[in-house]
Design a protein around this motif. Structure first.
Motif, mmCIF file in Angstrom:
data_model
loop_
_atom_site.group_PDB
_atom_site.id
_atom_site.type_symbol
_atom_site.label_atom_id
_atom_site.label_comp_id
_atom_site.label_asym_id
_atom_site.label_seq_id
_atom_site.Cartn_x
_atom_site.Cartn_y
_atom_site.Cartn_z
ATOM 1 N N LEU A 104 12.821 11.793 -36.325
ATOM 2 C CA LEU A 104 12.236 12.475 -34.919
ATOM 3 C C LEU A 104 10.866 12.071 -34.829
ATOM 4 C CD1 LEU A 104 14.320 15.719 -35.143
ATOM 5 C CD2 LEU A 104 14.483 13.758 -33.573
ATOM 6 N N ALA A 105 10.021 11.899 -35.986
ATOM 7 C CA ALA A 105 8.748 11.933 -36.011
ATOM 8 C C ALA A 105 8.535 10.286 -35.600
ATOM 9 C CB ALA A 105 8.090 11.792 -37.361
ATOM 10 N N LYS A 106 9.198 9.487 -35.889
ATOM 11 C CA LYS A 106 9.194 7.883 -35.398
ATOM 12 C C LYS A 106 9.506 8.014 -33.887
ATOM 13 C CE LYS A 106 9.470 5.203 -39.631
ATOM 14 N NZ LYS A 106 8.055 4.789 -39.647
ATOM 15 N N ALA A 107 10.387 9.018 -33.366
ATOM 16 C CA ALA A 107 10.965 8.972 -32.107
ATOM 17 C C ALA A 107 9.700 9.361 -31.231
ATOM 18 C CB ALA A 107 12.032 9.845 -31.854
ATOM 19 N N ARG A 108 8.882 10.412 -31.756
ATOM 20 C CA ARG A 108 7.682 11.056 -31.306
ATOM 21 C C ARG A 108 6.688 9.816 -31.053
ATOM 22 N NH1 ARG A 108 9.839 15.811 -33.470
ATOM 23 N NH2 ARG A 108 8.617 15.421 -35.256
ATOM 24 N N GLU A 109 6.405 9.087 -31.897
ATOM 25 C CA GLU A 109 5.500 7.763 -32.213
ATOM 26 C C GLU A 109 5.987 6.956 -31.032
ATOM 27 O OE1 GLU A 109 4.864 5.469 -35.443
ATOM 28 O OE2 GLU A 109 4.979 7.676 -37.101
ATOM 29 N N LEU A 110 7.188 6.634 -30.726
ATOM 30 C CA LEU A 110 7.776 5.770 -29.697
ATOM 31 C C LEU A 110 7.510 6.301 -28.418
ATOM 32 C CD1 LEU A 110 9.107 3.213 -28.987
ATOM 33 C CD2 LEU A 110 11.351 4.405 -29.209
ATOM 34 N N ALA A 111 7.624 7.805 -28.198
ATOM 35 C CA ALA A 111 7.332 8.437 -26.905
ATOM 36 C C ALA A 111 6.077 8.297 -26.720
ATOM 37 C CB ALA A 111 7.806 9.716 -27.113
ATOM 38 N N THR A 112 5.056 8.382 -27.543
ATOM 39 C CA THR A 112 3.630 8.378 -27.234
ATOM 40 C C THR A 112 3.387 6.734 -26.805
ATOM 41 O OG1 THR A 112 3.179 9.882 -29.086
ATOM 42 C CG2 THR A 112 1.304 8.553 -28.698
ATOM 43 N N SER A 113 3.880 5.967 -27.685
ATOM 44 C CA SER A 113 3.828 4.591 -27.097
ATOM 45 C C SER A 113 4.195 4.186 -25.768
ATOM 46 C CB SER A 113 4.421 3.659 -28.160
ATOM 47 O OG SER A 113 4.002 3.688 -29.487
ATOM 48 N N ILE A 114 5.138 4.762 -25.265
ATOM 49 C CA ILE A 114 5.888 4.606 -23.967
ATOM 50 C C ILE A 114 4.763 5.470 -22.920
ATOM 51 C CG2 ILE A 114 7.809 5.223 -22.410
ATOM 52 C CD1 ILE A 114 9.486 4.858 -24.884
ATOM 53 N N ALA A 115 4.325 6.512 -23.388
ATOM 54 C CA ALA A 115 3.562 7.227 -22.361
ATOM 55 C C ALA A 115 2.126 6.681 -22.369
ATOM 56 C CB ALA A 115 3.330 8.472 -22.923
ATOM 57 N N SER A 116 2.055 5.708 -23.214
ATOM 58 C CA SER A 116 0.545 4.907 -23.096
ATOM 59 C C SER A 116 0.836 3.611 -22.588
ATOM 60 C CB SER A 116 0.016 4.652 -24.732
ATOM 61 O OG SER A 116 -0.337 6.034 -25.282
ATOM 62 N N SER A 117 2.114 3.091 -22.172
ATOM 63 C CA SER A 117 2.251 1.743 -21.616
ATOM 64 C C SER A 117 1.493 1.647 -20.283
ATOM 65 C CB SER A 117 3.915 1.763 -21.577
ATOM 66 O OG SER A 117 4.490 2.512 -20.453
ATOM 67 N N GLU A 118 1.658 0.373 -19.957
ATOM 68 C CA GLU A 118 1.236 -0.191 -18.585
ATOM 69 C C GLU A 118 2.069 0.698 -17.474
ATOM 70 O OE1 GLU A 118 1.540 -4.314 -17.205
ATOM 71 O OE2 GLU A 118 -0.576 -4.277 -17.466
ATOM 72 N N GLU A 119 3.426 0.562 -17.755
ATOM 73 C CA GLU A 119 4.414 1.513 -16.918
ATOM 74 C C GLU A 119 3.974 2.759 -16.603
ATOM 75 O OE1 GLU A 119 5.221 -0.721 -19.292
ATOM 76 O OE2 GLU A 119 6.611 -2.210 -18.349
ATOM 77 N N ALA A 120 3.710 3.433 -17.640
ATOM 78 C CA ALA A 120 3.133 4.866 -17.481
ATOM 79 C C ALA A 120 2.204 4.988 -16.898
ATOM 80 C CB ALA A 120 3.476 5.544 -19.043
ATOM 81 N N GLU A 121 1.241 4.359 -17.004
ATOM 82 C CA GLU A 121 -0.142 4.255 -16.395
ATOM 83 C C GLU A 121 -0.006 4.180 -14.868
ATOM 84 O OE1 GLU A 121 -4.177 5.046 -15.905
ATOM 85 O OE2 GLU A 121 -2.988 5.498 -17.558
ATOM 86 N N PHE A 122 0.621 3.113 -14.514
ATOM 87 C CA PHE A 122 0.985 2.732 -13.004
ATOM 88 C C PHE A 122 1.625 4.247 -12.368
ATOM 89 C CE2 PHE A 122 1.022 -1.925 -13.888
ATOM 90 C CZ PHE A 122 -0.273 -2.118 -13.628
ATOM 91 N N PHE A 123 2.770 4.710 -13.135
ATOM 92 C CA PHE A 123 3.376 5.899 -12.750
ATOM 93 C C PHE A 123 2.473 7.099 -12.302
ATOM 94 C CE2 PHE A 123 6.132 9.696 -13.390
ATOM 95 C CZ PHE A 123 6.609 9.582 -12.310
ATOM 96 N N ARG A 136 17.053 5.779 -47.967
ATOM 97 C CA ARG A 136 17.366 6.469 -46.716
ATOM 98 C C ARG A 136 16.250 7.321 -46.060
ATOM 99 N NH1 ARG A 136 21.573 3.765 -45.909
ATOM 100 N NH2 ARG A 136 23.074 3.664 -47.702
ATOM 101 N N ILE A 137 16.371 7.457 -44.995
ATOM 102 C CA ILE A 137 15.192 8.362 -44.257
ATOM 103 C C ILE A 137 15.927 9.529 -43.509
ATOM 104 C CG2 ILE A 137 15.746 6.953 -41.976
ATOM 105 C CD1 ILE A 137 12.831 6.901 -41.373
ATOM 106 N N SER A 138 14.921 10.753 -43.692
ATOM 107 C CA SER A 138 15.587 11.869 -43.075
ATOM 108 C C SER A 138 15.366 12.037 -41.711
ATOM 109 C CB SER A 138 14.809 13.041 -43.809
ATOM 110 O OG SER A 138 13.260 13.057 -43.084
ATOM 111 N N ARG A 139 16.177 13.181 -41.208
ATOM 112 C CA ARG A 139 16.301 13.393 -39.812
ATOM 113 C C ARG A 139 14.798 13.578 -39.091
ATOM 114 N NH1 ARG A 139 20.491 15.159 -36.979
ATOM 115 N NH2 ARG A 139 20.440 16.157 -34.999
ATOM 116 N N GLU A 140 14.030 14.401 -40.184
ATOM 117 C CA GLU A 140 12.677 14.696 -39.646
ATOM 118 C C GLU A 140 11.553 13.480 -39.380
ATOM 119 O OE1 GLU A 140 14.171 16.398 -42.270
ATOM 120 O OE2 GLU A 140 14.870 18.097 -41.181
ATOM 121 N N GLU A 141 11.894 12.305 -40.370
ATOM 122 C CA GLU A 141 11.115 10.930 -40.285
ATOM 123 C C GLU A 141 11.642 10.263 -39.147
ATOM 124 O OE1 GLU A 141 10.277 9.894 -44.792
ATOM 125 O OE2 GLU A 141 12.436 10.156 -44.357
#
Length: 124
Positions: A11-30, A4-9
């Motif tokens: 959320l940490a993965k969600a932040r990693e995903l958010a960082t990936s999205i912010a680093s995407s080509e789409e985000a750069e174009f935006f 089982r994975i904790s809520r904190e883990e």
């Protein structure tokens, strides 16, 4: 047995995903389109004029002068049309759509994966 994975883990993965999205080509174009919008004197002047007229509408409505408010609404429509027809603005709007689609598809993928996993767990 699955670990089982904790809520904190999660959320940490969600932040990693958010960082990936912010680093995407789409985000750069935006970001680049947003910078161009901010640097365009003409676009900024139109935005300021629209905001000023929106405040005027509020004032005239508060005074009960609906006809003047209607006239200013028409002026805003003309300014908005001019703004919307600037290629730079259309590019920015398209980048907003692209970013929104990326975010919505990411949310959909997470939702679908979670739903499928819950179904699998329930069927065991």
């Amino acid at each position: 047995m699955e670990q089982r994975i904790s809520r904190e883990e999660i959320l940490a993965k969600a932040r990693e995903l958010a960082t990936s999205i912010a680093s995407s080509e789409e985000a750069e174009f935006f970001r680049k389109a947003e910078e161009k919008i901010e640097k365009s004197e003409h676009v900024q002047q139109l935005i300021k004029a629209i905001k000023k007229k929106q405040k005027e509408i509020v004032g005239f409505e508060a005074l009960g002068n609906g006809s003047m408010a209607k006239r200013i609404e028409q002026e805003i429509a003309v300014l908005q049309e001019e703004l919307d027809n600037i290629p730079l603005v259309r590019e920015y709007q398209q980048m907003q759509v692209d970013m929104n689609e990326l975010l919505q598809s990411t949310i959909g993928a997470v939702k679908d994966t979670v739903s499928a996993r819950i179904e699998l767990e329930r069927d065991k």
